[in-house]
Structures are given as C-alpha cells and as structure tokens.
Design a protein around this motif. Structure first.
Motif, PDB file in Angstrom:
ATOM      1  N   ARG A  65       0.816  -1.229   0.000  1.00 55.61           N
ATOM      2  CA  ARG A  65       0.000   0.000   0.000  1.00 55.61           C
ATOM      3  C   ARG A  65       0.844   1.273   0.000  1.00 55.61           C
ATOM      4  NH1 ARG A  65      -3.390  -3.069   3.654  1.00 55.61           N
ATOM      5  NH2 ARG A  65      -2.286  -2.170   5.436  1.00 55.61           N
ATOM      6  N   LEU A  66       2.138   1.157   0.159  1.00 52.42           N
ATOM      7  CA  LEU A  66       2.995   2.343   0.158  1.00 52.42           C
ATOM      8  C   LEU A  66       2.987   2.998  -1.228  1.00 52.42           C
ATOM      9  CD1 LEU A  66       6.088   0.956   2.112  1.00 52.42           C
ATOM     10  CD2 LEU A  66       4.425   2.627   2.963  1.00 52.42           C
ATOM     11  N   PRO A  67       2.900   4.314  -1.305  1.00 51.18           N
ATOM     12  CA  PRO A  67       2.924   4.987  -2.613  1.00 51.18           C
ATOM     13  C   PRO A  67       4.173   4.660  -3.434  1.00 51.18           C
ATOM     14  CG  PRO A  67       2.171   6.501  -0.926  1.00 51.18           C
ATOM     15  CD  PRO A  67       2.631   5.265  -0.202  1.00 51.18           C
ATOM     16  N   CYS A  68       5.316   4.496  -2.768  1.00 50.95           N
ATOM     17  CA  CYS A  68       6.535   4.201  -3.523  1.00 50.95           C
ATOM     18  C   CYS A  68       6.455   2.834  -4.190  1.00 50.95           C
ATOM     19  CB  CYS A  68       7.768   4.273  -2.619  1.00 50.95           C
ATOM     20  SG  CYS A  68       7.888   2.943  -1.393  1.00 50.95           S
ATOM     21  N   TYR A  69       5.724   1.887  -3.579  1.00 52.07           N
ATOM     22  CA  TYR A  69       5.566   0.554  -4.165  1.00 52.07           C
ATOM     23  C   TYR A  69       4.671   0.629  -5.404  1.00 52.07           C
ATOM     24  CZ  TYR A  69       5.224  -4.556  -4.266  1.00 52.07           C
ATOM     25  OH  TYR A  69       5.304  -5.879  -4.646  1.00 52.07           O
ATOM     26  N   ALA A  70       3.550   1.334  -5.281  1.00 49.31           N
ATOM     27  CA  ALA A  70       2.639   1.488  -6.425  1.00 49.31           C
ATOM     28  C   ALA A  70       3.339   2.203  -7.579  1.00 49.31           C
ATOM     29  CB  ALA A  70       1.390   2.256  -5.985  1.00 49.31           C
ATOM     30  N   LEU A  71       4.135   3.222  -7.263  1.00 43.03           N
ATOM     31  CA  LEU A  71       4.865   3.960  -8.297  1.00 43.03           C
ATOM     32  C   LEU A  71       5.882   3.057  -8.990  1.00 43.03           C
ATOM     33  CD1 LEU A  71       5.022   6.866  -9.427  1.00 43.03           C
ATOM     34  CD2 LEU A  71       6.873   7.293  -7.796  1.00 43.03           C
ATOM     35  N   ALA A  72       6.562   2.227  -8.203  1.00 44.44           N
ATOM     36  CA  ALA A  72       7.544   1.312  -8.789  1.00 44.44           C
ATOM     37  C   ALA A  72       6.861   0.273  -9.681  1.00 44.44           C
ATOM     38  CB  ALA A  72       8.335   0.624  -7.678  1.00 44.44           C
ATOM     39  N   GLU A  73       5.684  -0.200  -9.272  1.00 44.43           N
ATOM     40  CA  GLU A  73       4.945  -1.147 -10.114  1.00 44.43           C
ATOM     41  C   GLU A  73       4.517  -0.492 -11.427  1.00 44.43           C
ATOM     42  OE1 GLU A  73       1.726  -2.622  -7.577  1.00 44.43           O
ATOM     43  OE2 GLU A  73       2.618  -4.618  -7.801  1.00 44.43           O
ATOM     44  N   LYS A  74       4.050   0.738 -11.339  1.00 45.31           N
ATOM     45  CA  LYS A  74       3.566   1.442 -12.531  1.00 45.31           C
ATOM     46  C   LYS A  74       4.679   1.643 -13.551  1.00 45.31           C
ATOM     47  CE  LYS A  74       1.562   5.881 -13.946  1.00 45.31           C
ATOM     48  NZ  LYS A  74       1.047   7.203 -13.474  1.00 45.31           N
ATOM     49  N   HIS A  75       5.866   2.001 -13.079  1.00 42.25           N
ATOM     50  CA  HIS A  75       6.971   2.319 -13.992  1.00 42.25           C
ATOM     51  C   HIS A  75       7.949   1.153 -14.181  1.00 42.25           C
ATOM     52  CE1 HIS A  75       5.959   6.561 -14.352  1.00 42.25           C
ATOM     53  NE2 HIS A  75       5.736   6.584 -13.051  1.00 42.25           N
ATOM     54  N   ARG A  76       7.598  -0.010 -13.600  1.00 40.00           N
ATOM     55  CA  ARG A  76       8.433  -1.216 -13.730  1.00 40.00           C
ATOM     56  C   ARG A  76       9.829  -1.002 -13.148  1.00 40.00           C
ATOM     57  NH1 ARG A  76       6.806  -3.590 -19.768  1.00 40.00           N
ATOM     58  NH2 ARG A  76       4.552  -3.724 -19.357  1.00 40.00           N
ATOM     59  N   TRP A  77       9.848  -0.432 -11.971  1.00 39.89           N
ATOM     60  CA  TRP A  77      11.113  -0.268 -11.252  1.00 39.89           C
ATOM     61  C   TRP A  77      11.307  -1.400 -10.248  1.00 39.89           C
ATOM     62  CZ3 TRP A  77       9.764   5.491  -9.882  1.00 39.89           C
ATOM     63  CH2 TRP A  77       9.860   6.269 -11.044  1.00 39.89           C
ATOM     64  N   ILE A  78      10.498  -2.463 -10.349  1.00 41.44           N
ATOM     65  CA  ILE A  78      10.606  -3.612  -9.450  1.00 41.44           C
ATOM     66  C   ILE A  78      11.299  -4.756 -10.174  1.00 41.44           C
ATOM     67  CG2 ILE A  78       9.374  -5.297  -8.047  1.00 41.44           C
ATOM     68  CD1 ILE A  78       7.195  -3.346  -7.582  1.00 41.44           C
ATOM     69  N   ASP A  79      12.327  -5.313  -9.537  1.00 43.47           N
ATOM     70  CA  ASP A  79      13.040  -6.471 -10.071  1.00 43.47           C
ATOM     71  C   ASP A  79      12.676  -7.673  -9.188  1.00 43.47           C
ATOM     72  OD1 ASP A  79      15.603  -7.252 -11.890  1.00 43.47           O
ATOM     73  OD2 ASP A  79      15.671  -8.315  -9.977  1.00 43.47           O
ATOM     74  N   VAL A  80      11.940  -8.628  -9.736  1.00 42.91           N
ATOM     75  CA  VAL A  80      11.449  -9.779  -8.968  1.00 42.91           C
ATOM     76  C   VAL A  80      12.203 -11.036  -9.394  1.00 42.91           C
ATOM     77  CG1 VAL A  80       9.428 -11.182  -8.390  1.00 42.91           C
ATOM     78  CG2 VAL A  80       9.175  -8.712  -8.766  1.00 42.91           C
ATOM     79  N   THR A  81      12.829 -11.694  -8.424  1.00 42.80           N
ATOM     80  CA  THR A  81      13.610 -12.908  -8.693  1.00 42.80           C
ATOM     81  C   THR A  81      13.217 -13.991  -7.701  1.00 42.80           C
ATOM     82  OG1 THR A  81      15.479 -11.519  -9.393  1.00 42.80           O
ATOM     83  CG2 THR A  81      15.932 -13.848  -8.972  1.00 42.80           C
ATOM     84  N   PRO A  82      12.551 -15.071  -8.165  1.00 44.24           N
ATOM     85  CA  PRO A  82      12.218 -16.168  -7.242  1.00 44.24           C
ATOM     86  C   PRO A  82      13.481 -16.879  -6.771  1.00 44.24           C
ATOM     87  CG  PRO A  82      10.973 -16.300  -9.301  1.00 44.24           C
ATOM     88  CD  PRO A  82      12.055 -15.301  -9.517  1.00 44.24           C
ATOM     89  N   GLY A  83      13.366 -17.590  -5.682  1.00 44.93           N
ATOM     90  CA  GLY A  83      14.483 -18.400  -5.210  1.00 44.93           C
ATOM     91  C   GLY A  83      14.673 -19.635  -6.073  1.00 44.93           C
ATOM     92  N   LEU A  84      15.713 -20.374  -5.782  1.00 45.45           N
ATOM     93  CA  LEU A  84      15.983 -21.600  -6.516  1.00 45.45           C
ATOM     94  C   LEU A  84      14.964 -22.672  -6.140  1.00 45.45           C
ATOM     95  CD1 LEU A  84      19.872 -21.726  -6.202  1.00 45.45           C
ATOM     96  CD2 LEU A  84      18.553 -21.189  -8.252  1.00 45.45           C
ATOM     97  N   ALA A  85      14.664 -23.542  -7.096  1.00 41.13           N
ATOM     98  CA  ALA A  85      13.773 -24.676  -6.870  1.00 41.13           C
ATOM     99  C   ALA A  85      14.394 -25.891  -7.544  1.00 41.13           C
ATOM    100  CB  ALA A  85      12.380 -24.389  -7.429  1.00 41.13           C
ATOM    101  N   GLN A  86      13.808 -27.042  -7.274  1.00 42.80           N
ATOM    102  CA  GLN A  86      14.372 -28.274  -7.819  1.00 42.80           C
ATOM    103  C   GLN A  86      14.523 -28.200  -9.338  1.00 42.80           C
ATOM    104  OE1 GLN A  86      12.023 -31.792  -7.085  1.00 42.80           O
ATOM    105  NE2 GLN A  86      13.809 -33.119  -7.198  1.00 42.80           N
ATOM    106  N   GLY A  87      13.519 -27.649  -9.998  1.00 40.75           N
ATOM    107  CA  GLY A  87      13.571 -27.591 -11.453  1.00 40.75           C
ATOM    108  C   GLY A  87      14.611 -26.633 -12.000  1.00 40.75           C
ATOM    109  N   SER A  88      14.927 -25.573 -11.243  1.00 43.15           N
ATOM    110  CA  SER A  88      15.879 -24.578 -11.737  1.00 43.15           C
ATOM    111  C   SER A  88      17.314 -24.838 -11.286  1.00 43.15           C
ATOM    112  CB  SER A  88      15.456 -23.175 -11.276  1.00 43.15           C
ATOM    113  OG  SER A  88      15.428 -23.085  -9.861  1.00 43.15           O
ATOM    114  N   MET A  89      17.510 -25.808 -10.394  1.00 42.78           N
ATOM    115  CA  MET A  89      18.845 -26.074  -9.860  1.00 42.78           C
ATOM    116  C   MET A  89      19.862 -26.455 -10.938  1.00 42.78           C
ATOM    117  SD  MET A  89      19.423 -25.768  -6.487  1.00 42.78           S
ATOM    118  CE  MET A  89      20.439 -27.124  -5.877  1.00 42.78           C
ATOM    119  N   PRO A  90      19.571 -27.409 -11.842  1.00 40.50           N
ATOM    120  CA  PRO A  90      20.593 -27.796 -12.831  1.00 40.50           C
ATOM    121  C   PRO A  90      21.075 -26.627 -13.683  1.00 40.50           C
ATOM    122  CG  PRO A  90      18.851 -29.438 -12.757  1.00 40.50           C
ATOM    123  CD  PRO A  90      18.374 -28.284 -11.934  1.00 40.50           C
TER     124      PRO A  90
END
Length: 334
Positions: free
Chosen positions: A128-153
């Motif tokens: 709900r923070l305005p800075c979060y909404a602004l980052a979503e709007k302008h694509r200033w968010i870098d999202v990286t999931p953690g490792l999983a069994q399928g991505s390990m190799p």
C-alpha cells in the motif's frame, strides 16, 4: 536507457539477490564522479540493513547532495523488517527522489520475502505504500524467485561456467540432488571444486563425492540412531555442525530437512524424485509411515525454527534443540 530513480528488488535468496544487484548496476553504468574513487559501474556502494533500523548516515546519503556528488548505490537489505512508520518515511523520501531532478544516489530497496506459487509474499502494508505502487507502474521492481528443484541444474551449470568448471551432465545432476537450494552455498561449493579441477576445468570423482557427502546427510536415519542410543538433541547438533559447516549448520540442516520433506511428499503423490537407488526403498517406507500429515509437520517444524532465528525470538542453538526435540516426538511412531 536511463536508470530508474530508485529500484525495488524482491528476492528470497541472498546469493541471487547479490547477483541481481550487480546486474542492475552493470546495466546502468555511470562514470565516476566527485573527488572520491567510484566503485562498481562508476558508483560507490553503501549497504544498510532494515533489521537494525535506519541510522542517520542512511538518510544523509539519501537526501544530501554535495557540490561534487559522487554517484552512489544505496542498498537497503531486509527492508521488509523496518517498522511501518519508518517505511512510510522512506516511501515519502523515494517519492521525492522520483519527482525531483536526477540524483547521483540510486536507492536499491531489497524485500527479502518468501515466494508462494511463484509470487512474492509482500506484506499488505508494504504494497500500500505509494513508492511501491509507483515502482509497479513504472516497472522499477526487479522480482527474482528463489531456486527450486527444477531450476537447480541450469543454475549450477551457469555458476560452474563462471568458475571455469567443465562439469558433465551427470555431475550437474548429482550436485543438483545433493546441494541445498541456496545460491550462496552453491557458489561456495563450486569455488571449492574449482580449486580441485584440472587445467581444463574438469573435476574428478573424488572431489565431487566430497561435496555430495557434505550435504547428503541422511537426517532420518541419523534421528533413529540417536533415538536408539539415547543421545540428547545437543549431541545431534554438535554432530551436524561437524558435517554441515559450523555455525551455519542450523540453516543448512533446515534446508536439507525441507528438501527431504519434499521428496517424501512426491513419493506419497506417486512421483519418483531423483535419488540414489539404494535410498529409494527406505524413503518409500518412511513416506508411507509418516503420511501426508507427518510430512507436513516436518515442514511446519522446519519453518518455525527458521522464523524463530530470523525474527530473533530464539538463538540458533535454542531453535535447533527445539526442532530436534519435536522431530524426536514425531518419529517415535515411525
């Protein structure tokens, strides 16, 4: 393309997060400015931690600009642990940064939260923070999931190449089975293998086996043996410290416990998770003895121990001994 006025990095794995920050800095290089020497990509990097609150130095870097301003990367780790009021103040400062003239300071705010079904579990008050909404709007968010069994190799192959290793497909598969889903630990073990590799980057069977054995702890068999001999959880902890690497053994053990729990769940669901043939029969018997409820309890206990340490509710020793005691109770009927 110009860099964003600030960035949000969402990632649950500190090793992967470090790599993503380096990638961001490399993608937006900036010539060194000011009178001080510049660091990576032309910037000096300053790191602060949300667990410890924000000291005056953080706000000074964020808001004060000198006549000869040196380009800076202002990295805030574990920002999700900041108090709500501090987050609101930070949001207002980031909004001012986005509205004002380009600054020499690049704030990189890290939200190190778990993922569920491929999506980060960012707390509602942060979203709900305005800075979060602004980052979503302008694509200033870098999202990286953690490792999983399928991505390990794939990750191990890429990291092995970075370390100059020429691993065979079977070696990659063996490491993917043995190593925890933790980029930092994987990097450490591959660095060790690089020291043992020949001039062409090939690794002998002996060196690879040492790495596999370091992480291939049969925790369930060990639990049975200790139950039979009557040893206390503290003895178990000391044994695992020898096998898993000292003070970080608790987190390594939790990672292995979660990995083994997933394998047992897959067996119950009719799948065939990768494992040595000699271990398959014993794991199947164990999975059937525990059932889905027992396996779910293993995950619950592991995550409670992890949370207890990270929130400061328990010391690593206390969390480990409570986890061991609960596991003893769970396995009495197995």
């Amino acid at each position: 393309m110009s860099r964003p006025p600030y960035s949000l990095c969402v990632c649950p794995d500190s090793g992967l997060l470090h790599g993503r920050i380096n990638t961001l800095l490399a993608a937006h290089p900036e010539p060194g400015g000011g009178l001080a020497p510049a660091g990576e990509a032309g910037r000096k990097r300053f790191v602060f931690w949300g667990d410890e609150g924000l000291p005056p130095a953080f706000w000074e870097h964020l808001t004060l600009q000198g006549l000869f301003a040196t380009p800076k990367a202002l990295v805030l780790r574990n920002a999700q642990n900041l108090p709500a009021e501090t987050l609101k103040e930070l949001s207002r400062a980031l909004e001012r940064t986005a509205r004002g003239t380009p600054s020499a300071v690049w704030p990189i705010i890290c939200l190190e939260v778990p993922f569920e079904r491929g999506q980060p579990k960012v707390a509602a008050h942060i979203q709900r923070l305005p800075c979060y909404a602004l980052a979503e709007k302008h694509r200033w968010i870098d999202v990286t999931p953690g490792l999983a069994q399928g991505s390990m190799p794939a990750y191990i192959r890429a990291e092995a190449s970075r370390h100059g290793l020429a691993l065979e497909p079977a070696q990659v598969a063996a490491l993917a089975r043995a190593l925890p889903e933790d980029a930092g630990r994987i990097g450490t073990e591959l660095a060790k293998l690089a020291l043992a590799a020949d001039a062409e980057g090939k690794v002998g069977t002996g060196a690879l086996r040492l790495v596999e054995q370091a992480f291939d702890v049969n925790i369930f068999e060990l639990l049975r043996l200790l139950q039979q001999s009557g040893h206390a959880p503290a003895v178990w902890r000391r044994l695992l410290e020898d096998r898993l690497g000292g003070e970080n053994s608790v987190f390594a053990f939790i990672a292995i416990l979660l990995r083994e729990g997933r394998a047992l769940w897959q067996i119950l669901a009719g799948a065939a998770p990768p494992m040595p043939p000699q271990a398959a029969a014993g794991k199947k018997i164990l999975a059937q003895s525990l059932g889905f409820a027992g396996v779910a309890k293993i995950w619950e206990l592991a995550l409670m121990a992890d949370k207890g340490i990270k929130t400061g509710e328990r010391s690593p020793e206390q969390a480990f001994e409570m986890l061991a005691a609960e596991l003893f109770i769970l396995f009495r009927a197995v």
